[in-house]
Design a protein around this motif. Structure first.
Motif, PDB file in Angstrom:
ATOM      1  N   ALA A 107      54.685   1.884  83.873  1.00  0.00           N
ATOM      2  CA  ALA A 107      54.652   0.678  82.861  1.00  0.00           C
ATOM      3  C   ALA A 107      54.310   1.270  81.806  1.00  0.00           C
ATOM      4  CB  ALA A 107      52.996   0.372  82.789  1.00  0.00           C
ATOM      5  N   LYS A 108      55.181   0.536  80.995  1.00  0.00           N
ATOM      6  CA  LYS A 108      56.022   0.422  79.004  1.00  0.00           C
ATOM      7  C   LYS A 108      54.322  -0.024  78.247  1.00  0.00           C
ATOM      8  CE  LYS A 108      59.947   0.789  76.394  1.00  0.00           C
ATOM      9  NZ  LYS A 108      61.033   0.188  75.747  1.00  0.00           N
ATOM     10  N   SER A 109      54.163   0.814  77.067  1.00  0.00           N
ATOM     11  CA  SER A 109      53.242   0.765  76.085  1.00  0.00           C
ATOM     12  C   SER A 109      54.150  -0.639  74.999  1.00  0.00           C
ATOM     13  CB  SER A 109      52.894   1.627  75.232  1.00  0.00           C
ATOM     14  OG  SER A 109      52.390   1.068  73.757  1.00  0.00           O
ATOM     15  N   GLN A 110      53.711  -1.852  74.874  1.00  0.00           N
ATOM     16  CA  GLN A 110      54.082  -2.340  73.399  1.00  0.00           C
ATOM     17  C   GLN A 110      53.795  -1.865  72.629  1.00  0.00           C
ATOM     18  OE1 GLN A 110      52.507  -6.805  75.193  1.00  0.00           O
ATOM     19  NE2 GLN A 110      52.652  -5.596  77.057  1.00  0.00           N
ATOM     20  N   ASN A 111      53.272  -1.056  72.143  1.00  0.00           N
ATOM     21  CA  ASN A 111      52.786  -0.259  70.696  1.00  0.00           C
ATOM     22  C   ASN A 111      53.373   1.106  70.895  1.00  0.00           C
ATOM     23  OD1 ASN A 111      51.214   0.675  68.542  1.00  0.00           O
ATOM     24  ND2 ASN A 111      51.720  -1.633  67.984  1.00  0.00           N
ATOM     25  N   TRP A 112      54.029   1.612  69.729  1.00  0.00           N
ATOM     26  CA  TRP A 112      54.466   2.823  69.671  1.00  0.00           C
ATOM     27  C   TRP A 112      53.610   3.817  69.207  1.00  0.00           C
ATOM     28  CZ3 TRP A 112      59.570   2.930  65.815  1.00  0.00           C
ATOM     29  CH2 TRP A 112      60.866   1.923  66.660  1.00  0.00           C
ATOM     30  N   PHE A 113      52.007   3.547  68.987  1.00  0.00           N
ATOM     31  CA  PHE A 113      50.921   4.054  68.039  1.00  0.00           C
ATOM     32  C   PHE A 113      49.937   3.841  69.411  1.00  0.00           C
ATOM     33  CE2 PHE A 113      53.550   1.857  64.666  1.00  0.00           C
ATOM     34  CZ  PHE A 113      54.270   3.577  63.854  1.00  0.00           C
ATOM     35  N   VAL A 114      49.706   2.933  69.719  1.00  0.00           N
ATOM     36  CA  VAL A 114      48.572   2.899  70.092  1.00  0.00           C
ATOM     37  C   VAL A 114      49.054   2.869  71.715  1.00  0.00           C
ATOM     38  CG1 VAL A 114      46.398   1.968  70.864  1.00  0.00           C
ATOM     39  CG2 VAL A 114      46.571   2.032  68.373  1.00  0.00           C
ATOM     40  N   ASN A 115      48.612   3.443  72.690  1.00  0.00           N
ATOM     41  CA  ASN A 115      48.618   2.636  74.424  1.00  0.00           C
ATOM     42  C   ASN A 115      47.966   1.039  74.665  1.00  0.00           C
ATOM     43  OD1 ASN A 115      49.514   2.804  76.772  1.00  0.00           O
ATOM     44  ND2 ASN A 115      47.564   3.040  77.778  1.00  0.00           N
ATOM     45  N   MET A 116      49.095   0.257  74.785  1.00  0.00           N
ATOM     46  CA  MET A 116      48.894  -0.988  74.357  1.00  0.00           C
ATOM     47  C   MET A 116      49.887  -1.665  76.157  1.00  0.00           C
ATOM     48  SD  MET A 116      48.760  -2.997  71.005  1.00  0.00           S
ATOM     49  CE  MET A 116      48.322  -4.110  71.380  1.00  0.00           C
ATOM     50  N   VAL A 117      49.494  -1.822  77.208  1.00  0.00           N
ATOM     51  CA  VAL A 117      50.608  -2.364  78.464  1.00  0.00           C
ATOM     52  C   VAL A 117      49.316  -3.462  79.390  1.00  0.00           C
ATOM     53  CG1 VAL A 117      50.643  -0.609  81.064  1.00  0.00           C
ATOM     54  CG2 VAL A 117      50.546   0.149  79.254  1.00  0.00           C
ATOM     55  N   ASP A 118      50.436  -4.550  79.268  1.00  0.00           N
ATOM     56  CA  ASP A 118      49.900  -5.486  79.930  1.00  0.00           C
ATOM     57  C   ASP A 118      51.106  -5.909  81.155  1.00  0.00           C
ATOM     58  OD1 ASP A 118      49.451  -8.133  80.342  1.00  0.00           O
ATOM     59  OD2 ASP A 118      49.253  -8.737  78.774  1.00  0.00           O
ATOM     60  N   TYR A 119      50.489  -5.193  82.287  1.00  0.00           N
ATOM     61  CA  TYR A 119      51.625  -4.881  83.144  1.00  0.00           C
ATOM     62  C   TYR A 119      51.675  -6.421  84.385  1.00  0.00           C
ATOM     63  CZ  TYR A 119      55.090  -3.040  87.059  1.00  0.00           C
ATOM     64  OH  TYR A 119      55.517  -2.813  87.402  1.00  0.00           O
ATOM     65  N   PRO A 120      52.497  -6.834  85.178  1.00  0.00           N
ATOM     66  CA  PRO A 120      51.913  -7.856  85.765  1.00  0.00           C
ATOM     67  C   PRO A 120      52.233  -7.854  87.396  1.00  0.00           C
ATOM     68  CG  PRO A 120      54.521  -8.164  85.024  1.00  0.00           C
ATOM     69  CD  PRO A 120      54.028  -6.879  83.847  1.00  0.00           C
ATOM     70  N   ILE A 121      52.048  -8.178  88.394  1.00  0.00           N
ATOM     71  CA  ILE A 121      51.714  -7.488  89.219  1.00  0.00           C
ATOM     72  C   ILE A 121      51.772  -9.189  90.767  1.00  0.00           C
ATOM     73  CG2 ILE A 121      50.783  -7.093  91.633  1.00  0.00           C
ATOM     74  CD1 ILE A 121      49.283  -4.891  89.468  1.00  0.00           C
ATOM     75  N   THR A 122      52.456  -8.610  90.982  1.00  0.00           N
ATOM     76  CA  THR A 122      52.688 -10.724  91.800  1.00  0.00           C
ATOM     77  C   THR A 122      52.597 -10.078  93.304  1.00  0.00           C
ATOM     78  OG1 THR A 122      54.284 -11.718  90.155  1.00  0.00           O
ATOM     79  CG2 THR A 122      54.477 -12.699  92.452  1.00  0.00           C
ATOM     80  N   ILE A 123      51.164 -10.522  94.147  1.00  0.00           N
ATOM     81  CA  ILE A 123      51.007 -10.648  95.237  1.00  0.00           C
ATOM     82  C   ILE A 123      51.100 -11.732  96.078  1.00  0.00           C
ATOM     83  CG2 ILE A 123      49.771  -9.507  97.121  1.00  0.00           C
ATOM     84  CD1 ILE A 123      48.609  -7.220  94.759  1.00  0.00           C
ATOM     85  N   ASP A 124      52.354 -11.596  96.661  1.00  0.00           N
ATOM     86  CA  ASP A 124      51.757 -13.547  97.916  1.00  0.00           C
ATOM     87  C   ASP A 124      51.897 -14.500  96.812  1.00  0.00           C
ATOM     88  OD1 ASP A 124      51.847 -14.574 100.079  1.00  0.00           O
ATOM     89  OD2 ASP A 124      50.023 -14.192  99.773  1.00  0.00           O
TER      90      ASP A 124
END
Length: 233
Positions: A107-124
């Motif tokens: 999962a890649k952070s959306q900000n260089w300075f603070v960890n900001m992760v919004d990772y989508p998961i699709t299950i069924d």
């Protein structure tokens, strides 16, 4: 209800519906009142059978978490999708990882300075999101966070100015007031800027940046005085 919705009904519910219809057809033709009542009952039970399929697609709860130095290094949940339990896990360290049923995704952070992760998961066909802001981690299920119960708002909705403020407060704070300025910048960057930015409070965001800068200026003045008078720092 179309054919595809009917196929999604659990097997035990189909048996229940079949038995109701069978009992209905065995009624005597002369008993019109009972037949009408049974038809209404069939309609009610059919709605009761189908509705949970739509409402219970998303169910989840936190399974366990592990902290180190006040930060979440590991957090896991069990998520029930259409009657099947799936394991979702978030791990921090050298790069964030999301693990779904044993499969590892970076999962890649959306900000260089603070960890900001919004990772989508699709299950069924169900979308679930692992969201991390700094050391805060939560799972968004059916549009709400499991931990806080608050409504899920995509991190991409955060205005650019919020990210700019995070960069200035952290990096600028470090060069201006050393490690203390950096800590203040990180505090605002994790707890204040994202929350105000996602809520659309631009005025509050600017006010928070001014407040953060003033605190860093005060720290700089204190450090400068200590250095000039006592040779500390």
């Amino acid at each position: 209800m179309d054919m595809f919705s009917f196929l999604s009904v659990p097997y035990e519910n189909l048996l229940t519906l079949k038995n109701i219809i069978k009992n209905l057809t065995n009624l005597k033709k002369t008993d019109a009142n009972l037949r009408i009542y049974s038809i209404i009952n069939v309609m009610r039970q059919s709605r009761r059978i189908v509705r949970p399929v739509a409402d219970s697609i998303f169910e989840g709860h936190e399974k366990h978490s592990e902290k180190r130095g006040g930060e979440f290094m590991k957090k896991a949940w069990d998520v029930n999708v259409n009657g099947v339990v799936h394991s979702v896990e978030y791990r921090a360290g050298f790069g964030a990882k999301v693990i779904v049923n044993g499969r590892v995704y970076r999962a890649k952070s959306q900000n260089w300075f603070v960890n900001m992760v919004d990772y989508p998961i699709t299950i069924d066909g169900a979308e679930i999101r692992v969201v991390a802001v700094g050391n805060k981690v939560d799972l968004a299920v059916n549009g709400r966070y499991l931990g806080s119960g608050e409504e899920y708002i995509p991190l991409r909705n955060m205005p650019v100015i919020a990210n700019v403020f995070i960069g200035i407060s952290t990096i600028g704070g470090y060069f201006f007031a050393g490690i203390f300025g950096l800590l203040i910048g990180l505090l605002f960057g994790i707890l204040v800027y994202p929350k105000l930015g996602l809520s659309g409070k631009t005025g509050g965001l600017i006010g928070a940046f001014v407040g953060c800068t003033l605190v860093q200026v005060v720290i700089f003045m204190i450090l400068l005085k200590l250095q000039l008078e006592y040779g500390i720092f």
